[in-house]
Design a protein around this motif. Structure first.
Motif, PDB file in Angstrom:
ATOM      1  N   ALA A  32      -1.672  13.815 -46.780  1.00  0.00           N
ATOM      2  CA  ALA A  32      -1.906  13.088 -45.522  1.00  0.00           C
ATOM      3  C   ALA A  32      -0.609  12.519 -44.964  1.00  0.00           C
ATOM      4  N   ASP A  33      -0.552  12.428 -43.648  1.00  0.00           N
ATOM      5  CA  ASP A  33       0.510  11.671 -42.991  1.00  0.00           C
ATOM      6  C   ASP A  33       0.148  10.198 -43.089  1.00  0.00           C
ATOM      7  N   PRO A  34       0.980   9.378 -43.731  1.00  0.00           N
ATOM      8  CA  PRO A  34       0.596   7.981 -43.985  1.00  0.00           C
ATOM      9  C   PRO A  34       0.246   7.198 -42.731  1.00  0.00           C
ATOM     10  N   GLU A  35       1.073   7.297 -41.709  1.00  0.00           N
ATOM     11  CA  GLU A  35       0.829   6.501 -40.507  1.00  0.00           C
ATOM     12  C   GLU A  35      -0.404   6.979 -39.762  1.00  0.00           C
ATOM     13  N   GLY A  36      -0.575   8.291 -39.687  1.00  0.00           N
ATOM     14  CA  GLY A  36      -1.755   8.820 -39.017  1.00  0.00           C
ATOM     15  C   GLY A  36      -3.034   8.452 -39.746  1.00  0.00           C
ATOM     16  N   LEU A  37      -2.998   8.525 -41.079  1.00  0.00           N
ATOM     17  CA  LEU A  37      -4.184   8.174 -41.859  1.00  0.00           C
ATOM     18  C   LEU A  37      -4.472   6.691 -41.755  1.00  0.00           C
ATOM     19  N   ARG A  38      -3.430   5.873 -41.804  1.00  0.00           N
ATOM     20  CA  ARG A  38      -3.629   4.422 -41.709  1.00  0.00           C
ATOM     21  C   ARG A  38      -4.279   4.054 -40.374  1.00  0.00           C
ATOM     22  N   ALA A  39      -3.816   4.672 -39.295  1.00  0.00           N
ATOM     23  CA  ALA A  39      -4.381   4.372 -37.978  1.00  0.00           C
ATOM     24  C   ALA A  39      -5.845   4.804 -37.899  1.00  0.00           C
ATOM     25  N   ALA A  40      -6.146   5.991 -38.425  1.00  0.00           N
ATOM     26  CA  ALA A  40      -7.523   6.489 -38.377  1.00  0.00           C
ATOM     27  C   ALA A  40      -8.458   5.630 -39.216  1.00  0.00           C
ATOM     28  N   LEU A  41      -8.004   5.224 -40.395  1.00  0.00           N
ATOM     29  CA  LEU A  41      -8.855   4.426 -41.274  1.00  0.00           C
ATOM     30  C   LEU A  41      -9.016   2.998 -40.765  1.00  0.00           C
ATOM     31  N   ALA A  42      -8.033   2.501 -40.033  1.00  0.00           N
ATOM     32  CA  ALA A  42      -8.177   1.167 -39.438  1.00  0.00           C
ATOM     33  C   ALA A  42      -9.326   1.151 -38.433  1.00  0.00           C
ATOM     34  N   ILE A  43      -9.448   2.212 -37.658  1.00  0.00           N
ATOM     35  CA  ILE A  43     -10.555   2.326 -36.691  1.00  0.00           C
ATOM     36  C   ILE A  43     -11.886   2.384 -37.428  1.00  0.00           C
ATOM     37  N   GLU A  44     -11.943   3.210 -38.476  1.00  0.00           N
ATOM     38  CA  GLU A  44     -13.182   3.360 -39.237  1.00  0.00           C
ATOM     39  C   GLU A  44     -13.550   2.066 -39.956  1.00  0.00           C
ATOM     40  N   ALA A  45     -12.548   1.372 -40.484  1.00  0.00           N
ATOM     41  CA  ALA A  45     -12.809   0.110 -41.190  1.00  0.00           C
ATOM     42  C   ALA A  45     -13.429  -0.915 -40.257  1.00  0.00           C
ATOM     43  N   ALA A  46     -12.931  -0.983 -39.025  1.00  0.00           N
ATOM     44  CA  ALA A  46     -13.491  -1.921 -38.057  1.00  0.00           C
ATOM     45  C   ALA A  46     -14.934  -1.565 -37.717  1.00  0.00           C
ATOM     46  N   GLU A  47     -15.205  -0.270 -37.595  1.00  0.00           N
ATOM     47  CA  GLU A  47     -16.568   0.155 -37.268  1.00  0.00           C
ATOM     48  C   GLU A  47     -17.543  -0.124 -38.413  1.00  0.00           C
ATOM     49  N   GLN A  95     -17.037  -2.377 -40.848  1.00  0.00           N
ATOM     50  CA  GLN A  95     -16.904  -3.762 -41.311  1.00  0.00           C
ATOM     51  C   GLN A  95     -16.521  -3.827 -42.789  1.00  0.00           C
ATOM     52  N   VAL A  96     -15.512  -3.029 -43.128  1.00  0.00           N
ATOM     53  CA  VAL A  96     -14.923  -3.085 -44.461  1.00  0.00           C
ATOM     54  C   VAL A  96     -13.410  -3.221 -44.288  1.00  0.00           C
ATOM     55  N   ASP A  97     -12.712  -3.489 -45.380  1.00  0.00           N
ATOM     56  CA  ASP A  97     -11.256  -3.540 -45.368  1.00  0.00           C
ATOM     57  C   ASP A  97     -10.719  -2.282 -46.035  1.00  0.00           C
ATOM     58  N   VAL A  98      -9.687  -1.696 -45.448  1.00  0.00           N
ATOM     59  CA  VAL A  98      -9.080  -0.487 -45.993  1.00  0.00           C
ATOM     60  C   VAL A  98      -7.563  -0.648 -45.992  1.00  0.00           C
ATOM     61  N   ALA A  99      -6.950  -0.352 -47.122  1.00  0.00           N
ATOM     62  CA  ALA A  99      -5.490  -0.379 -47.229  1.00  0.00           C
ATOM     63  C   ALA A  99      -4.989   1.002 -47.598  1.00  0.00           C
ATOM     64  N   VAL A 100      -3.883   1.414 -46.988  1.00  0.00           N
ATOM     65  CA  VAL A 100      -3.239   2.691 -47.305  1.00  0.00           C
ATOM     66  C   VAL A 100      -1.828   2.388 -47.782  1.00  0.00           C
ATOM     67  N   GLN A 101      -1.521   2.800 -49.005  1.00  0.00           N
ATOM     68  CA  GLN A 101      -0.208   2.524 -49.575  1.00  0.00           C
ATOM     69  C   GLN A 101       0.333   3.773 -50.251  1.00  0.00           C
ATOM     70  N   PHE A 102       1.668   3.868 -50.311  1.00  0.00           N
ATOM     71  CA  PHE A 102       2.289   4.944 -51.060  1.00  0.00           C
ATOM     72  C   PHE A 102       1.991   4.758 -52.546  1.00  0.00           C
ATOM     73  N   GLY A 103       1.832   5.873 -53.242  1.00  0.00           N
ATOM     74  CA  GLY A 103       1.576   5.807 -54.673  1.00  0.00           C
ATOM     75  C   GLY A 103       2.861   5.721 -55.471  1.00  0.00           C
ATOM     76  N   GLY A 104       2.718   5.810 -56.779  1.00  0.00           N
ATOM     77  CA  GLY A 104       3.876   5.841 -57.676  1.00  0.00           C
ATOM     78  C   GLY A 104       4.679   4.566 -57.661  1.00  0.00           C
ATOM     79  N   LEU A 105       6.002   4.729 -57.729  1.00  0.00           N
ATOM     80  CA  LEU A 105       6.895   3.581 -57.861  1.00  0.00           C
ATOM     81  C   LEU A 105       6.871   2.676 -56.648  1.00  0.00           C
ATOM     82  N   HIS A 106       6.563   3.226 -55.463  1.00  0.00           N
ATOM     83  CA  HIS A 106       6.509   2.397 -54.266  1.00  0.00           C
ATOM     84  C   HIS A 106       5.546   1.230 -54.461  1.00  0.00           C
ATOM     85  N   ARG A 107       4.436   1.516 -55.125  1.00  0.00           N
ATOM     86  CA  ARG A 107       3.423   0.483 -55.290  1.00  0.00           C
ATOM     87  C   ARG A 107       3.705  -0.404 -56.488  1.00  0.00           C
TER      88      ARG A 107
END
Length: 404
Positions: free
Chosen positions: A146-161, A163-175
Motif C-alpha cells: 500500500a501507499d502509506p499516505e493514500g491508505l491513511r487518507a482512505a482509512l480516515a474517511i472510513e473510520a469517521a463513517e 465511528q472507530v479509530d484507525v492508525a496507519v504506521q510503518f512497520g519494523g524499526l520505524h515503529r
C-alpha cells in the motif's frame, strides 16, 4: 536448492491448541530434503491455525512429506490442508504497514469497511491479531503493498463513517524505535483544565472557560489568551493552588500507560500550557523524565495575575520536544507526541508520530492518527503493546520475591 525456480507445499494445521504442535510438525519435516520458506501461526479462542510453506527441488518425492504431514494431523486430532505450487522467488515482503483499529464496540461493518478500503488501495492483509478486548477492542493488521499516505487518507474517511479509530504506521524499526513520549497535560494526561479549576475559586470561571475554548480551537493567539485568563486570577490566594493540585485527576489509563512505557525503558515527558505549580507534582508522582510548563507569579501569598518567565505556547511546545529529544539522545523521528488542542499542533507535526487524543477537529485532521476513546492506555496498542502483555507485567511486579 535453487531459489529461482522452486516448488512449494503449503501445510495448514487447524485444531485445538496445545503445547508441542509446532515442534511436532517441524520435527517430522526435519527428516526430508526441504526448506522452510514461510510460517504463520495464530490462536483464536484456543483454536490454532498453523501454516507452513516449504520449498523443494524438482524431482523430490514430496508424496512422503504429504503422508508425514497427514500422520501428524491424525496423531494430534487436527485437520490438515495441503496445497502444492511453484514460485520463482520468495523475497521478504517489503513496505509493510501496521493498521490498528480501535472500537468500543468494534462491529463487523467497521472491519468490513476497513478491509474493503485496504483492498481498494491495492494492498493485502498479511496478518491479523487482536491486541486488546477491553477497555476497547483493538485489532492490528499487517498490510503490504500500500501507499502509506493514500491508505491513511482512505482509512480516515472510513473510520469517521464507522465511528472507530484507525492508525496507519510503518512497520519494523520505524515503529519499534519510538522511545520518547511527549504529552500535553490539561485534558490529556489529566482530566479538565487547571486554569478553569483556579478560575472557579476566583469567581471568573465563565469568562475563563470561553477564552480557553476559543484558544483550543485555534481562534485566538495562545499567549495573548493565556495572559488574559491569568490576569483574571489576580488576587487569588496561593493556597488555592494546593487545593487544585489535590483535586486534579489523571485521565483514565494514564498511570497504566506511563508505568508500562517506563518498564520498556521509554523516556516520558510532559509539556503544558498550564502551570509548573501543578505539573511538578505530576512529575514526582509518575516518575516523568522531562517537563516544561508556565509558572504563575506569586507575591505575598497571592497570584499577581502574571506569568513568570517566557510562555510555553504552540511554538514553545515544539521547541520543548526538540530539547527533550536532544537531552535524551533520541532522534525526533523516534518520538511520539500526544495532545488535544491547537496549541499542540506544532509538536504533533514535529514528532515521529503525532497522536490527537480526544482532540478538536483541526487537530485530528493534522495529526498522524487520532484516538477518540476516553482511555489513555489505548495508546499502548498503537505502539504494538497488547493488553495481555501489560497485565502480565503488572502481575509479575506484584509477585513477592522468593524468601531467602
Amino acid at each position: 536448492m535453487d531459489g529461482s525456480a522452486q516448488r512449494t507445499l503449503l501445510i495448514t494445521l487447524t485444531g485445538r491448541d496445545r503445547p508441542g504442535v509446532t515442534s511436532r510438525l517441524f520435527g517430522t519435516l526435519a527428516d526430508f530434503p526441504i526448506t522452510v520458506a514461510d510460517v504463520e501461526q495464530v490462536v483464536i479462542r484456543g483454536r490454532l491455525v498453523l501454516g507452513v510453506l516449504v520449498a523443494y527441488a524438482d524431482g523430490a518425492d514430496i508424496g512422503r512429506v504429504w503422508t508425514a504431514a497427514e500422520k501428524v494431523a491424525t496423531d494430534l486430532d487436527m485437520e490438515v490442508e495441503l496445497a502444492t505450487g511453484r514460485t520463482k522467488s520468495m523475497p521478504r515482503r517489503r513496505g509493510r504497514l501496521h493498521v490498528t483499529v480501535l472500537g468500543a464496540p468494534l462491529k463487523p461493518a467497521a472491519m468490513a469497511g476497513i478491509a474493503g478500503r485496504i483492498a481498494a488501495n491495492g494492498a493485502n492483509i498479511d496478518r491479523i491479531e487482536r491486541l486488546a478486548q477491553y477497555p476497547v477492542t483493538c485489532i492490528e493488521m499487517d498490510v503490504s503493498g500500500a501507499d502509506p499516505e493514500g491508505l491513511r487518507a482512505a482509512l480516515a474517511i472510513e473510520a469517521a463513517e464507522q465511528q472507530v479509530d484507525v492508525a496507519v504506521q510503518f512497520g519494523g524499526l520505524h515503529r519499534r524505535a519510538k522511545r520518547l513520549i511527549v504529552m500535553d497535560v490539561d485534558s490529556t494526561l489529566i482530566q479538565g483544565e487547571v486554569i478553569e479549576l483556579l478560575a472557579a475559586r476566583a469567581g471568573c470561571l465563565d469568562e475563563v472557560a470561553k477564552v480557553t475554548e476559543s484558544a483550543m480551537r485555534g481562534e485566538l493567539d495562545f499567549e495573548g489568551s493565556l495572559r488574559e485568563r491569568v490576569a483574571l486570577l489576580a488576587g487569588l490566594d496561593a493556597a488555592a493552588i494546593d487545593d487544585v493540585r489535590r483535586e486534579v485527576e489523571l485521565a483514565a489509563g494514564a498511570r497504566t500507560m506511563v508505568r508500562t512505557l517506563k518498564r520498556l525503558d521509554y523516556k516520558f515527558a510532559i509539556v503544558s500550557g498550564g502551570f509548573t505549580q501543578v505539573t511538578d507534582a505530576l512529575v514526582d508522582d509518575l516518575g516523568i523524565d522531562y517537563s516544561a510548563a508556565n509558572t504563575l507569579e506569586i507575591e505575598h501569598g497571592k497570584l499577581t495575575g502574571r506569568i513568570s518567565g517566557p510562555v510555553i505556547d504552540r511554538a514553545g511546545k515544539a521547541t520543548a520536544l526538540e530539547r527533550f529529544s536532544r537531552e535524551a539522545g533520541i532522534p525526533i523521528s523516534q518520538t511520539v507526541a500526544i495532545g488535544d488542542g491547537a496549541n499542540d499542533l506544532d509538536m504533533l507535526q514535529a514528532a515521529g508520530l503525532g497522536i490527537a487524543y480526544n482532540a478538536k477537529p483541526v487537530v485530528r485532521q493534522a495529526a498522524d492518527t487520532a484516538v477518540n476513546v476516553p482511555y489513555l492506555d489505548t495508546i499502548l496498542f498503537l505502539l504494538g503493546i497488547s493488553r495481555e502483555e501489560v497485565e502480565a507485567a503488572d502481575a509479575a511486579d506484584a509477585t513477592p520475591p522468593p524468601a531467602t
